[in-house]
Scaffold this motif. Structure first.
Motif, PDB file in Angstrom:
ATOM      1  N   ASP A 176      43.966  -8.251 -29.732  1.00 36.98           N
ATOM      2  CA  ASP A 176      43.033  -7.378 -29.034  1.00 36.98           C
ATOM      3  C   ASP A 176      43.126  -7.601 -27.524  1.00 36.98           C
ATOM      4  O   ASP A 176      43.088  -8.756 -27.073  1.00 36.98           O
ATOM      5  CB  ASP A 176      41.595  -7.635 -29.502  1.00 36.98           C
ATOM      6  N   PRO A 177      43.272  -6.525 -26.734  1.00 33.83           N
ATOM      7  CA  PRO A 177      43.402  -6.692 -25.283  1.00 33.83           C
ATOM      8  C   PRO A 177      42.137  -7.227 -24.617  1.00 33.83           C
ATOM      9  O   PRO A 177      42.199  -7.687 -23.480  1.00 33.83           O
ATOM     10  CB  PRO A 177      43.729  -5.274 -24.799  1.00 33.83           C
ATOM     11  N   GLU A 178      40.988  -7.143 -25.305  1.00 31.41           N
ATOM     12  CA  GLU A 178      39.747  -7.722 -24.776  1.00 31.41           C
ATOM     13  C   GLU A 178      39.310  -8.899 -25.649  1.00 31.41           C
ATOM     14  O   GLU A 178      38.133  -9.090 -25.914  1.00 31.41           O
ATOM     15  CB  GLU A 178      38.635  -6.672 -24.712  1.00 31.41           C
ATOM     16  N   GLY A 179      40.277  -9.692 -26.062  1.00 34.36           N
ATOM     17  CA  GLY A 179      40.007 -10.766 -26.999  1.00 34.36           C
ATOM     18  C   GLY A 179      39.191 -11.907 -26.429  1.00 34.36           C
ATOM     19  O   GLY A 179      38.868 -11.960 -25.230  1.00 34.36           O
ATOM     20  N   ALA A 183      45.778 -14.135 -29.600  1.00 33.06           N
ATOM     21  CA  ALA A 183      45.818 -13.294 -30.802  1.00 33.06           C
ATOM     22  C   ALA A 183      45.453 -14.110 -32.032  1.00 33.06           C
ATOM     23  O   ALA A 183      44.724 -13.630 -32.919  1.00 33.06           O
ATOM     24  CB  ALA A 183      47.210 -12.678 -30.967  1.00 33.06           C
ATOM     25  N   TRP A 184      45.938 -15.354 -32.100  1.00 33.65           N
ATOM     26  CA  TRP A 184      45.614 -16.209 -33.245  1.00 33.65           C
ATOM     27  C   TRP A 184      44.110 -16.497 -33.297  1.00 33.65           C
ATOM     28  O   TRP A 184      43.491 -16.419 -34.368  1.00 33.65           O
ATOM     29  CB  TRP A 184      46.395 -17.522 -33.143  1.00 33.65           C
ATOM     30  N   ALA A 240      46.796  -7.419 -20.791  1.00 37.06           N
ATOM     31  CA  ALA A 240      46.326  -7.651 -22.153  1.00 37.06           C
ATOM     32  C   ALA A 240      46.011  -9.123 -22.397  1.00 37.06           C
ATOM     33  O   ALA A 240      45.052  -9.457 -23.100  1.00 37.06           O
ATOM     34  CB  ALA A 240      47.364  -7.154 -23.161  1.00 37.06           C
ATOM     35  N   LEU A 241      46.802 -10.005 -21.806  1.00 36.72           N
ATOM     36  CA  LEU A 241      46.547 -11.441 -21.913  1.00 36.72           C
ATOM     37  C   LEU A 241      45.605 -11.942 -20.825  1.00 36.72           C
ATOM     38  O   LEU A 241      45.102 -13.062 -20.910  1.00 36.72           O
ATOM     39  CB  LEU A 241      47.864 -12.221 -21.836  1.00 36.72           C
ATOM     40  N   TRP A 242      45.386 -11.133 -19.806  1.00 37.68           N
ATOM     41  CA  TRP A 242      44.579 -11.491 -18.617  1.00 37.68           C
ATOM     42  C   TRP A 242      45.055 -12.837 -18.069  1.00 37.68           C
ATOM     43  O   TRP A 242      44.280 -13.786 -17.887  1.00 37.68           O
ATOM     44  CB  TRP A 242      43.092 -11.542 -18.957  1.00 37.68           C
ATOM     45  N   THR A 243      46.350 -12.914 -17.812  1.00 32.42           N
ATOM     46  CA  THR A 243      46.956 -14.162 -17.392  1.00 32.42           C
ATOM     47  C   THR A 243      46.412 -14.631 -16.047  1.00 32.42           C
ATOM     48  O   THR A 243      45.856 -13.856 -15.271  1.00 32.42           O
ATOM     49  CB  THR A 243      48.477 -14.015 -17.296  1.00 32.42           C
ATOM     50  N   SER A 244      46.588 -15.905 -15.762  1.00 28.10           N
ATOM     51  CA  SER A 244      46.108 -16.477 -14.509  1.00 28.10           C
ATOM     52  C   SER A 244      46.747 -15.794 -13.308  1.00 28.10           C
ATOM     53  O   SER A 244      46.089 -15.573 -12.282  1.00 28.10           O
ATOM     54  CB  SER A 244      46.397 -17.979 -14.490  1.00 28.10           C
TER      55      SER A 244
END
Length: 367
Positions: A195-198, A175-176, A256-260
């Motif tokens: 943004d969820p597609e950041g 986000a930052w 949203a973060l698309w984490t590993s």
């Protein structure tokens, strides 16, 4: 343009078509206030069936890269042409998204720069470059680097705004980065702070594409019979699901973060699903179940783009006695949650009908 004469992997078209149909359904309820829980994204951590859709599509992008490019990639003189084609496709996808926004909401002041088509385009281009220019061993190493590196950045490196690591919506490193690069005027309209597609989350999204490239490369092997291929895919998929769940205890599964952990968990389910489709459709020849989904799979991007235009200009407009199509056909006659879902399903059938016409005429619209 005419459909190519080369053999298509029918199960991949079915899988892609089913994914696009699900994407249209969940993005277009009749009433956003009445949606069945499985048709909604997780509030934050966790994974609903709806959260599987986008990673499934990027996984399919990876598989498709292998089937579309493997033979051409073996000839190095083709590389430049292939890379320019992939770059052009990325630019067109980004342009389609931005132009659509401008048509719906004129003005650049709050134009959202990240987005679904933007991520698809960027991931497709980078996935193509990596497939053409690197070996599978190198891609496997990069896959591990992307997932572990993203984990370190998100969990261990302090966010400049707060001075500590965070996985919360507005205070995480992704986000930052988005606020610094795009400013709050050009992020997702629901938040304006993340943004969820950041940008940063696109890195593990590339890993999802690499997951698909590995699976596609295995499926195309000619030195293994189908039973061995499918057994390997089921094993690979199940192991990925388990590892994703375990990693999720430390780095939560989060779309949203698309984490590993999200990459491994969703990639595992995508692998199992494709293996099942391949075994049933391509190996055992039960092609009758493919009838509905193939037209959507062959023209997937066209179907997805139309799913934005048709509601905006037709089904959501008060053309029907001052009411939208949902309020005329569904709201008066069905329980609210049922009517809302049926309205989305109607749009799926409308778009399927248009794609079926293209399919019957052997037309594939490529960007």
């Amino acid at each position: 343009m005419p459909v190519a004469t080369k053999t298509r992997l029918l199960s991949l078209d079915v899988f892609r078509g089913a994914t696009v149909a699900a994407m249209i359904l969940v993005n277009n309820p009749g009433d956003w206030g009445h949606i069945y829980e499985p048709l909604e994204h997780s509030a934050w951590n966790g994974c609903t069936p709806t959260d599987l859709i986008f990673p499934f599509f990027l996984f399919i992008v990876g598989v498709s890269v292998v089937y579309a490019m493997e033979s051409k990639a073996e000839v190095k003189t083709n590389h430049s042409k292939m890379l320019w084609s992939a770059l052009r496709r990325m630019v067109i996808l980004i342009a389609i998204s931005l132009i659509t926004q401008l048509l719906f909401h004129p003005g650049f002041a709050h134009l959202r720069f990240p987005g679904v088509l933007q991520r698809i385009g960027v991931v497709y281009f980078i996935g193509t470059v990596l497939f053409i220019k690197t070996s599978q061993r190198t891609r496997d190493v990069l896959f591990a680097v992307l997932l572990t590196g993203y984990y370190i950045v998100m969990v261990w490196i302090p966010v400049p705004d707060t001075g500590k690591p965070s996985l919360d919506p507005e205070t995480n490193m992704g986000a930052w980065v988005d606020r610094v690069v795009f400013s709050t005027n050009h992020l997702w309209s629901e938040s304006k702070t993340w943004d969820p597609e950041g940008l940063l989350g696109t890195l593990p999204a590339i890993a999802t594409c690499l997951f698909g490239i590995r699976v596609g490369s295995w499926l195309k092997r000619k030195d293994r019979d189908d039973a061995v291929k499918v057994s390997w895919l089921f094993t690979y998929g199940i192991v990925a699901i388990i590892v994703g769940l375990v990693w999720g205890l430390f780095f939560p599964i989060n779309k949203a973060l698309w984490t590993s952990s999200f990459v491994l968990y969703t990639g595992g389910w995508a692998t199992v699903t494709l293996a099942l489709c391949y075994w049933v459709i391509d190996v055992h020849g039960h092609k009758n179940i493919a009838t509905f989904f193939v037209p959507l799979g062959v023209n997937a991007i066209t179907a997805y783009v139309l799913s934005s235009y048709i509601p905006h200009y037709i089904t959501n407009k008060p053309y029907f006695g001052g009411k939208s199509l949902y309020k005329v056909l569904f709201e008066p006659y069905f329980q609210l949650y049922v009517g809302s879902a049926l309205s989305g399903l109607l749009l799926v059938f409308i778009i399927w009908g248009l794609m079926y016409i293209l399919y019957r005429r052997k037309i594939v619209i490529k960007v």
